[in-house]
Motif scaffolding. Sequence first.
Motif, PDB file in Angstrom:
ATOM      1  N   ALA A 118       0.826  -1.207   0.000  1.00 25.69           N
ATOM      2  CA  ALA A 118       0.000   0.000   0.000  1.00 25.69           C
ATOM      3  C   ALA A 118       0.864   1.262   0.000  1.00 25.69           C
ATOM      4  O   ALA A 118       0.541   2.247  -0.688  1.00 25.69           O
ATOM      5  CB  ALA A 118      -0.932   0.000   1.216  1.00 25.69           C
ATOM      6  N   LEU A 119       1.945   1.265   0.766  1.00 25.28           N
ATOM      7  CA  LEU A 119       2.845   2.424   0.767  1.00 25.28           C
ATOM      8  C   LEU A 119       3.571   2.532  -0.573  1.00 25.28           C
ATOM      9  O   LEU A 119       3.793   3.649  -1.079  1.00 25.28           O
ATOM     10  CB  LEU A 119       3.850   2.317   1.913  1.00 25.28           C
ATOM     11  CG  LEU A 119       3.286   2.346   3.329  1.00 25.28           C
ATOM     12  CD1 LEU A 119       4.417   2.355   4.350  1.00 25.28           C
ATOM     13  CD2 LEU A 119       2.366   3.546   3.537  1.00 25.28           C
ATOM     14  N   ASP A 120       3.945   1.395  -1.149  1.00 23.79           N
ATOM     15  CA  ASP A 120       4.575   1.412  -2.476  1.00 23.79           C
ATOM     16  C   ASP A 120       3.652   2.078  -3.495  1.00 23.79           C
ATOM     17  O   ASP A 120       4.101   2.852  -4.349  1.00 23.79           O
ATOM     18  CB  ASP A 120       4.900  -0.008  -2.938  1.00 23.79           C
ATOM     19  CG  ASP A 120       5.926  -0.703  -2.055  1.00 23.79           C
ATOM     20  OD1 ASP A 120       6.552  -0.033  -1.216  1.00 23.79           O
ATOM     21  OD2 ASP A 120       6.091  -1.925  -2.218  1.00 23.79           O
ATOM     22  N   ALA A 121       2.356   1.795  -3.388  1.00 28.26           N
ATOM     23  CA  ALA A 121       1.392   2.357  -4.334  1.00 28.26           C
ATOM     24  C   ALA A 121       1.279   3.863  -4.178  1.00 28.26           C
ATOM     25  O   ALA A 121       1.167   4.598  -5.169  1.00 28.26           O
ATOM     26  CB  ALA A 121       0.031   1.694  -4.133  1.00 28.26           C
ATOM     27  N   VAL A 122       1.311   4.346  -2.942  1.00 24.17           N
ATOM     28  CA  VAL A 122       1.249   5.793  -2.708  1.00 24.17           C
ATOM     29  C   VAL A 122       2.472   6.481  -3.292  1.00 24.17           C
ATOM     30  O   VAL A 122       2.372   7.526  -3.943  1.00 24.17           O
ATOM     31  CB  VAL A 122       1.147   6.092  -1.197  1.00 24.17           C
ATOM     32  CG1 VAL A 122       1.265   7.600  -0.941  1.00 24.17           C
ATOM     33  CG2 VAL A 122      -0.159   5.561  -0.627  1.00 24.17           C
ATOM     34  N   ALA A 123       3.645   5.890  -3.065  1.00 21.86           N
ATOM     35  CA  ALA A 123       4.900   6.525  -3.490  1.00 21.86           C
ATOM     36  C   ALA A 123       5.213   6.309  -4.969  1.00 21.86           C
ATOM     37  O   ALA A 123       5.981   7.068  -5.553  1.00 21.86           O
ATOM     38  CB  ALA A 123       6.050   5.999  -2.644  1.00 21.86           C
ATOM     39  N   GLY A 124       4.647   5.266  -5.554  1.00 24.63           N
ATOM     40  CA  GLY A 124       4.974   4.945  -6.935  1.00 24.63           C
ATOM     41  C   GLY A 124       6.311   4.255  -7.071  1.00 24.63           C
ATOM     42  O   GLY A 124       6.886   4.179  -8.154  1.00 24.63           O
ATOM     43  N   ARG A 125       6.846   3.741  -5.993  1.00 25.55           N
ATOM     44  CA  ARG A 125       8.094   2.978  -5.981  1.00 25.55           C
ATOM     45  C   ARG A 125       8.146   2.159  -4.700  1.00 25.55           C
ATOM     46  O   ARG A 125       7.313   2.323  -3.812  1.00 25.55           O
ATOM     47  CB  ARG A 125       9.312   3.903  -6.056  1.00 25.55           C
ATOM     48  CG  ARG A 125       9.392   4.926  -4.920  1.00 25.55           C
ATOM     49  CD  ARG A 125      10.772   5.569  -4.832  1.00 25.55           C
ATOM     50  NE  ARG A 125      11.231   6.110  -6.093  1.00 25.55           N
ATOM     51  CZ  ARG A 125      10.963   7.335  -6.547  1.00 25.55           C
ATOM     52  NH1 ARG A 125      10.205   8.138  -5.819  1.00 25.55           N
ATOM     53  NH2 ARG A 125      11.420   7.750  -7.689  1.00 25.55           N
ATOM     54  N   ARG A 126       9.110   1.285  -4.595  1.00 25.57           N
ATOM     55  CA  ARG A 126       9.269   0.480  -3.386  1.00 25.57           C
ATOM     56  C   ARG A 126       9.744   1.366  -2.230  1.00 25.57           C
ATOM     57  O   ARG A 126      10.711   2.120  -2.366  1.00 25.57           O
ATOM     58  CB  ARG A 126      10.295  -0.619  -3.646  1.00 25.57           C
ATOM     59  CG  ARG A 126      10.447  -1.658  -2.546  1.00 25.57           C
ATOM     60  CD  ARG A 126      11.570  -2.615  -2.911  1.00 25.57           C
ATOM     61  NE  ARG A 126      11.598  -3.803  -2.086  1.00 25.57           N
ATOM     62  CZ  ARG A 126      12.580  -4.708  -2.133  1.00 25.57           C
ATOM     63  NH1 ARG A 126      13.588  -4.547  -2.992  1.00 25.57           N
ATOM     64  NH2 ARG A 126      12.556  -5.767  -1.344  1.00 25.57           N
ATOM     65  N   VAL A 127       9.049   1.252  -1.101  1.00 28.60           N
ATOM     66  CA  VAL A 127       9.400   2.020   0.096  1.00 28.60           C
ATOM     67  C   VAL A 127       9.771   1.049   1.216  1.00 28.60           C
ATOM     68  O   VAL A 127       8.971   0.175   1.578  1.00 28.60           O
ATOM     69  CB  VAL A 127       8.236   2.919   0.566  1.00 28.60           C
ATOM     70  CG1 VAL A 127       8.617   3.652   1.853  1.00 28.60           C
ATOM     71  CG2 VAL A 127       7.865   3.918  -0.520  1.00 28.60           C
ATOM     72  N   LEU A 128      10.978   1.188   1.733  1.00 28.60           N
ATOM     73  CA  LEU A 128      11.436   0.402   2.870  1.00 28.60           C
ATOM     74  C   LEU A 128      11.567   1.331   4.062  1.00 28.60           C
ATOM     75  O   LEU A 128      12.138   2.421   3.936  1.00 28.60           O
ATOM     76  CB  LEU A 128      12.774  -0.267   2.561  1.00 28.60           C
ATOM     77  CG  LEU A 128      12.793  -1.200   1.341  1.00 28.60           C
ATOM     78  CD1 LEU A 128      14.208  -1.672   1.043  1.00 28.60           C
ATOM     79  CD2 LEU A 128      11.866  -2.390   1.560  1.00 28.60           C
TER      80      LEU A 128
END
Length: 324
Positions: free
Chosen positions: A28-38
Amino acid sequence: MSDIDMIRAARARIAGHLRRTPLLSSPALDAVAGRRVLVKAECLQVTGSFKARGGWSAISAIPEERRARGVIAFSSGNHAQGVAHAAREHGVPAVILMPKDAPRAKVEGTRALGAEIVPFDRETDDRDAMGAALAEERGLTLIKPFDAPLVIAGQGTVGLEIAAQAADLGVTGADVLVCCGGGGLTAGIALALEAEAPGLRVRPCEPEGFDDTARSLAAGEIRRNDRLNGSICDAIITPQPGDITFPILKRLCGPGLVVTEDEVLRAMALAFRHLKIVIEPGGAVALAAALFRPEAAQGDTVIAVATGGNVDAPMFARALERAA
């Protein structure tokens, strides 16, 4: 001056006393950012923030005879708790200068760790002068919040963990976004990554109106904030970058990122919803930049450090209400 050898030595002293925090992710966070978020969850650290690392690193390195007389620090709460925790575990007294507007959760947490609290006013009192006077009067060792080599070394252990965890995930190139006040954590992580993961670039992150590091990096010399209060991000509000930290930031970091308070509150709520972690406003600035400044970061992966989770209930409720 802090270097990679000091950071590795701090890691050895910290081992077995503090936590190796996880690197979390959510589609879900990846979708918000438009990239992989760690997300490096330092909010799960002992005392609820990365500051436990610098406190332990500094106090554990003080010669025993001098350490026994006690330590002193000034902080809005996270450094206070880090120093108080390390002092308690080493069996020495701690005096903490805390601003009068510090969040109640941080004041109570510091007091619960056995520290003596001395309040001060951010605008009218000189905390450095107060700290120096008390240190001289009582024979205490001053543990600065960021502009101290042993503290920077302790914070740099976050960078050593990020380097290892990113390698385990096959991440060799990414921007590492770090919530930045005086720059101790940012500088420590940058030094660690320079040595162990040179493909990861550190980016300091700050709240709008208190972006002294971003402006300093752009100018090539230290710039001050015009004011020292009025932000929900109390944990990272400092007058200016440190004299020790800034040269490290200038040499190793990319441009600073700045986010709004509204974005910070949204990031807090999204972290709770999708990662099941609690982040305080100052600790959510890097995640806010990862989520809402996607154009500023390079590559298909970004790493954000969630630096602390010591937030009062009304402020956290405000974040959840904002997201709703």
